[in-house]
Design an enzyme around this catalytic site. Structure first.
Site, PDB file in Angstrom:
ATOM      1  CG  ASP A 240       6.312  11.438  -8.871  1.00  0.00           C
ATOM      2  OD1 ASP A 240       5.375  10.640  -8.700  1.00  0.00           O
ATOM      3  OD2 ASP A 240       7.313  11.483  -8.138  1.00  0.00           O
TER       4      ASP A 240
ATOM      5  CE  LYS B 144       2.869   6.152 -13.155  1.00  0.00           C
ATOM      6  NZ  LYS B 144       2.503   5.309 -14.309  1.00  0.00           N
TER       7      LYS B 144
ATOM      8  CB  SER C 201      14.613  -2.858  -4.238  1.00  0.00           C
ATOM      9  OG  SER C 201      14.143  -3.345  -2.998  1.00  0.00           O
TER      10      SER C 201
ATOM     11  CE1 TYR D 127       9.579  -1.988  -5.467  1.00  0.00           C
ATOM     12  CE2 TYR D 127      10.531  -3.319  -3.710  1.00  0.00           C
ATOM     13  CZ  TYR D 127      10.547  -2.187  -4.496  1.00  0.00           C
ATOM     14  OH  TYR D 127      11.535  -1.250  -4.312  1.00  0.00           O
TER      15      TYR D 127
ATOM     16  CE  LYS E 223       8.303   4.971   1.371  1.00  0.00           C
ATOM     17  NZ  LYS E 223       8.252   4.350   0.024  1.00  0.00           N
TER      18      LYS E 223
END
Length: 321
Positions: free
Chosen positions: A31, A53, A117, A141, A179
């Site tokens: 991460d 990451k 997604s 995205y 988030k």
């Protein structure tokens, strides 16, 4: 060893907890902790090691993991901010990185389960089936996710090991505190109700009534269960919707939030100009391919899931040991 990228993030950390609940602790979390408060998502987890990451990708490309016994890779690491407009950053993070990891897994014959997604369906005018005619990205995205799915489709016919892409719909649950504005509506409803007893929803637009926009809201514990289903069935590959197959209105989720809290009301606010033409008013997973793969477990209803989630939020919003 099992590798979980994005393992300090929302879905990734819940997945690590799901693996821990099975007694699996030989887990490498990958991460980026530049946002330092994400460390809190790791506190309840048992892992073998953590690596940044960028350091992980450098080591991977240098061959450090070529002889490591890796059982599976869950790739949930990504930039998930739909309001990020730096296309180079988005493609480097979500597309190029994913390709490198995919090819490593194919060389080593390692199962690769990754996060796609539902944003790839755009406005959903053509439905929410895992088919090219349904897909149209509305932002960079979504394009980064769609382009990787397209790449995977080209690789799948000659795959040497399992490849599974899971198109997450509107996921909510514990561990999403970091988030911010991109956290779920269930998260924001909780804090709005605690602050002043009012849930704020968008007024109607494009034929939808006030608060009547509909989304396929899926509880993160169900998402973990879908991931573990494919982990248990390495013979199954493909791109699959990960949603309940039942759209619920924002009003319904708001009322579930009010019931869980015990009091509150709904207020409707003007729809933001900046979101017009870039907003999914309706999403609903077509579950046919997921069911055909053998996954037929029921998804948690919003009222039950919101009540469960709010028990976590009442004590901070994090998983416990």
């Amino acid at each position: 060893m099992i590798v979980v990228t994005g393992g300090a993030g929302f879905i990734g950390s819940n997945l690590v907890k799901g693996l821990n609940d099975r007694g699996l602790k030989d887990i490498l979390v990958v991460d980026d902790l530049s946002q330092g408060d994400k460390f809190k998502n790791l506190l309840a987890l048992d892992i073998r090691d953590y690596i940044d990451k960028d350091d992980f990708l450098t080591a991977l490309c240098a061959g450090k993991y070529d002889n490591e016994a890796i059982e599976a890779v869950f790739h949930d690491g990504a930039c998930s901010d739909t309001m990020e407009y730096n296309g180079k950053y988005m493609m480097d993070t979500n597309y190029v990185y994913s390709k490198e990891l995919l090819h490593f897994c194919q060389r080593r014959r390692i199962p690769f389960i990754y996060a796609s997604s539902a944003s790839v369906y755009g406005g959903g005018e053509n439905g929410f089936r895992e088919e090219p005619e349904c897909e149209w990205a509305l932002n960079v995205y979504a394009f980064s996710k769609l382009q990787f799915d397209r790449y995977v489709r080209r690789v799948l016919p000659d795959a040497t090991a399992q490849i599974v892409g899971l198109r997450y719909f509107n996921v909510y649950g514990p561990q999403e505190n970091h988030k911010g504005k991109m956290a779920s509506v269930a998260y924001h409803f909780f804090h709005q109700l605690k602050k002043d007893g009012v849930v704020r929803l968008f007024k109607g637009i494009e034929g939808y009534g006030d608060g009547e926009q509909r989304r396929d809201f899926v509880y993160v514990k169900d998402v973990v269960d879908v991931n573990l289903f494919f982990y248990d069935n390495p013979d199954k590959s493909g791109i699959f919707n990960c949603g309940t197959g039942r759209a619920n209105t924002f009003n319904a989720v708001a009322n579930a939030a009010i019931k869980a809290i015990g009091d509150g009301k709904i207020e409707y606010i003007d729809f933001p100009e900046m979101l017009k033409g870039k907003y999914q008013n309706f999403t609903e997973a077509d579950p046919a391919q997921l069911q055909a793969a053998g996954y037929n477990r029921p998804f948690t209803e919003p009222e039950e899931a919101v009540a469960d989630y709010y028990r976590y939020l009442a004590t901070g919003g994090y998983l416990k040991r």
